[in-house]
Every structure is written in C-alpha cells, then in structure tokens.
Design an enzyme around this catalytic site. Sequence first.
Site, short mmCIF file in Angstrom:
data_model
loop_
_atom_site.label_atom_id
_atom_site.label_comp_id
_atom_site.label_asym_id
_atom_site.label_seq_id
_atom_site.Cartn_x
_atom_site.Cartn_y
_atom_site.Cartn_z
N ASP A 95 1.49 -1.29 -0.15
CA ASP A 95 -0.18 0.17 -0.01
C ASP A 95 0.65 1.30 0.57
OD1 ASP A 95 -2.48 -1.46 0.20
OD2 ASP A 95 -1.62 -1.89 2.29
N HIS A 121 -5.02 -3.46 5.68
CA HIS A 121 -5.10 -4.64 4.13
C HIS A 121 -6.23 -4.64 3.30
CE1 HIS A 121 -3.01 -5.08 0.41
NE2 HIS A 121 -3.49 -6.39 0.75
P1 NAD Z 1 0.00 -18.80 -5.37
O1 NAD Z 1 -1.27 -19.28 -5.46
O2 NAD Z 1 0.38 -17.87 -6.71
O3 NAD Z 1 1.12 -19.10 -4.12
C1 NAD Z 1 0.59 -19.47 -3.13
C2 NAD Z 1 1.68 -20.80 -2.76
O4 NAD Z 1 1.21 -20.65 -1.25
C3 NAD Z 1 1.56 -22.14 -3.57
O5 NAD Z 1 2.61 -22.21 -4.51
C4 NAD Z 1 0.86 -23.08 -3.04
O6 NAD Z 1 1.44 -24.38 -3.10
C5 NAD Z 1 1.59 -22.56 -1.76
N1 NAD Z 1 0.66 -23.29 -0.49
C6 NAD Z 1 -0.68 -23.38 0.06
N2 NAD Z 1 -0.45 -24.03 1.10
C7 NAD Z 1 0.22 -24.33 1.80
C8 NAD Z 1 0.76 -24.18 3.05
N3 NAD Z 1 -0.20 -24.97 3.62
N4 NAD Z 1 1.62 -24.37 3.15
C9 NAD Z 1 3.36 -23.79 2.40
N5 NAD Z 1 2.71 -23.59 1.30
C10 NAD Z 1 1.19 -23.46 0.79
O7 NAD Z 1 -0.69 -17.13 -4.92
P2 NAD Z 1 0.30 -15.28 -4.51
O8 NAD Z 1 -0.40 -14.96 -5.70
O9 NAD Z 1 2.09 -15.49 -4.52
O10 NAD Z 1 -0.33 -15.24 -2.95
C11 NAD Z 1 -0.42 -15.78 -2.21
C12 NAD Z 1 -1.17 -14.99 -0.85
O11 NAD Z 1 -0.65 -13.67 -1.36
C13 NAD Z 1 -2.37 -14.57 -1.05
O12 NAD Z 1 -3.71 -15.07 -0.14
C14 NAD Z 1 -2.46 -13.36 -1.71
O13 NAD Z 1 -4.33 -12.72 -1.51
C15 NAD Z 1 -1.23 -12.33 -0.64
N6 NAD Z 1 -1.42 -11.11 -1.18
C16 NAD Z 1 -1.14 -10.28 -0.17
C17 NAD Z 1 -0.43 -9.20 -0.59
C18 NAD Z 1 -0.51 -8.20 0.54
O14 NAD Z 1 -0.19 -7.04 0.06
N7 NAD Z 1 -0.15 -8.32 1.80
C19 NAD Z 1 0.01 -8.69 -1.68
C20 NAD Z 1 -0.34 -9.66 -3.32
C21 NAD Z 1 -0.92 -10.82 -2.43
C1 LMR Z 2 -3.13 -6.18 -3.03
O1 LMR Z 2 -2.97 -5.19 -2.81
O2 LMR Z 2 -2.66 -6.49 -4.66
C2 LMR Z 2 -2.93 -7.84 -2.75
O3 LMR Z 2 -4.15 -7.57 -1.62
C3 LMR Z 2 -3.96 -8.65 -3.36
C4 LMR Z 2 -5.28 -8.29 -3.79
O4 LMR Z 2 -6.12 -9.56 -3.01
O5 LMR Z 2 -5.72 -7.76 -4.47
#
Ligand code: NAD
Ligand code: LMR
Length: 362
Positions: A195, A222
């Site tokens: 953010d 967030h």
């Molecule tokens: P993705 O699906 O590409 O990757 C997630 C990974 O987690 C996969 O490789 C999967 O195998 C693994 N996984 C699932 N269960 C698991 C477990 N029990 N133990 C270990 N690994 C496990 O998803 P992504 O795009 O990398 O996003 C991941 C998370 O981050 C999502 O929840 C997304 O919403 C979040 N996110 C947060 C922010 C933020 O600003 N905080 C920003 C973007 C995404």
């Molecule tokens: C973001 O802000 O990009 C992440 O939290 C992923 C989402 O779900 O938008």
Amino acid sequence: MFARSAARALKSQSRQFSSSATRQSKVAVLGAGGGIGQPLSLLLKLNPHVTELSLYDIRGAPGVAADVSHIDTGSEVRVPRLRPHSTSHVHAHPHRTALIQVRGYPADKLDQALEGTDVVVIPAGVPRKMTRDDLFNTNASIVRDLAAAIARVSPKAKVLVISNPVNSTVPIVSAVFEKAGVYDPAHIFGVTTLDVVRAQRFLAAVAGTDPKNVKVTVVGGHSGATIVPLLSQTPQGKSITGEAYEKLVHRIQFGGDEVVQAKEGAGSATLSMAYAGARFTGDILRALNGEKGVVTPTFVKSPLFAEQGIDFFSSNVELGPNGVEKIHGLGELSEQEKKLLEACLPELKKNIEKGKKFVQQS
Ligand code: NAD
Ligand code: LMR
C-alpha cells in the site's frame, strides 16, 4: 520490468547494508513456490543480511531452491571466533565472505524448514478472484496451521504475514501463538508495504516527480476502505484536492483490483508484492542487526484504537532488535483523512473479530 525492480531492490539494499557487518539471519519463506514466493525468494537471496534461506511449500519448493541457489551472491558475515589468547578473550574475526545457504523443503518437512529461523515470511495461500474476504475460508486454516508449527518449532521468530485477508490473518497468527503460550505481540507483523509502495508510486505520477522523492504513510489495514493514506502529511500530497484527491485515494485503496482485473482471473499482484515483501523483510533484518531509526507502516497489535475494540492497526512502527520497538501515533489528520479513518474502523473491527473467532472455534 521485474529485472528492473530486482535491480533497484538490490541496489537499495546494498546501499543500506554496505557499511554494516551482519549477524547470521535465517529467513524462511512459507509458500515459496507461489507467484509471490518465487520472486520474493529471489530478492531475499540478494539481501546480504540473509545467511540462510529456507524455502517451504506444499509443492515446488525444492525446485525454487535449486534455481535460486545458483545465483552468485554471497554475504558479508561477521564470525565470532575463539582464538588462543593469553587472557582467553573471544575475538570477533573481522569479516569473511560466505555463500548463503538455500534449502528447499517439501510438504512433509515444515518443521525442518522452520528450525532456527529468525524471520518467517508467509505468502502461502490462494490469491483472490473477487474480494480479499472471499479468501478467508481457505487461507485462514492454511495460516492457522503454519502459525501453529512456527509457535512450536521457532517461537521467537519474527513472523511477517502476507497471506490475505491480512486484517484477519494477523489476528489469526497472534491468537494461535497466544493459545500456544508463546505470544509476543512485538514479533508479529502484517505486511502492508505494498500500500505504501503504491501510494508513493501513484502520488509521484500525479505530482510529476520521481517516487524516490515521495514518502507516504498509509495507516489502517490492508483492504479497500481500511487502507488510509495520509497524503496531507507529504509535501506533494497536501496540495492535491477535489476530484484529483478522490481519484488518488481510490487508486491507492483499490490498487489490488487493477492487477486482479489486468491478470484476467490468473491471480493478483505478485511481482510488486515480492518487491514490497523483500523491502519490509529488509527493514526487519536491518533492525534485528542493530540499525536504529528503521520506521515503516505495518499492521501490528496496537494500542491506538484498542479502546474502540480494534487492537490491531497499521501505523508507522519503529523496528528494533526485538521487532516492534515503538508504535507511532497518526500525527495531524486533514478533515478528509478523519472521514477515511471513520470508514476504516468499523470494517477493520469486523475483519479482526472474524480472525479471532476462527481460532476460538478451531
Ligand atoms: P499463489 O497461489 O501463486 O501461491 C501461493 C502458494 O502457497 C502456492 O505455491 C501454494 O502451493 C502455497 N501453499 C498453499 N498452501 C500451503 C501450505 N499449507 N503451506 C505452504 N504453502 C502453501 O498465490 P500468490 O499470488 O503468491 O498469493 C499468495 C497470498 O498473498 C494470497 O493470499 C494473496 O491474496 C496474498 N497477497 C497479499 C498481498 C499483501 O499486500 N499483503 C499482496 C498480494 C497478494
Ligand atoms: C493487493 O493489494 O494487491 C493484494 O492484497 C492482493 C489482492 O487481493 O488484491
């Protein structure tokens, strides 16, 4: 584009770290095989504070580790060494260069992945298709189970939660640690850096300046209305008014939607998140290594709105060797920011309560 981000992150990390010797820091990434996990692991391999990188996922982590481990970065490590000496003092050996150990762990080796970690970063779970809250059912149990393992194997680690919905997953990790009797609120962080990164990037575009000249504090939580950018506290932001202000705030609050829509159902932000996650992990490591004055917004257990029943909140936090050193207040808010905060609090409260209730009922 990613190569540029990585180069920038590396350059800024080298700048920050070049003059300081480091202690050894083992960092684990849980979810290292995913869209965020892979580039995040790459960026952490470039961080000279990381001496051991432990990559865990239910699928694909050993492959990511093998790949990342071929990168020819080392790390300056200060190694305390016992030398024969007449007064038998311990002398710190000046420096030696060591290669970062990178190991990948498959699904059944979570405990091994966590052993001796100083910092655990969690990007495990599913990305959204609609709202972040839709992810709750799947991600709440993933994060709960990972938190239980961390509490058991590495209870003093600093835990950096990326998995959404962050407003609920941070209370989940905290409640799991509390249940296990090892909770230290100074150790658990929700990563809201994306953010801040977006706010700085978008404001810079409106102001026609380089983002490196722009520093925005983003508070609250967030997701959507819980994201409150304090633009009035920046020289470039305070002169933006009317429709331009409304549009800018909306873009910061809903920046995630832009990426979700552009990816057409294939996921949410991964590369910008990896950059933001590496930056926040870098801040934590610098503070753990004794650097003073590391201040950044992060979602933590906070007294700021606790009287209103909101005991987690993101605001500027000074980081130190034990994690949270000092939680800063919000400073002076404009009338518009007071309204944004009013809209944030009830939604944030619901998200936090949902996370706590989930652990109580588990
Ligand atoms: P993705 O699906 O590409 O990757 C997630 C990974 O987690 C996969 O490789 C999967 O195998 C693994 N996984 C699932 N269960 C698991 C477990 N029990 N133990 C270990 N690994 C496990 O998803 P992504 O795009 O990398 O996003 C991941 C998370 O981050 C999502 O929840 C997304 O919403 C979040 N996110 C947060 C922010 C933020 O600003 N905080 C920003 C973007 C995404
Ligand atoms: C973001 O802000 O990009 C992440 O939290 C992923 C989402 O779900 O938008």
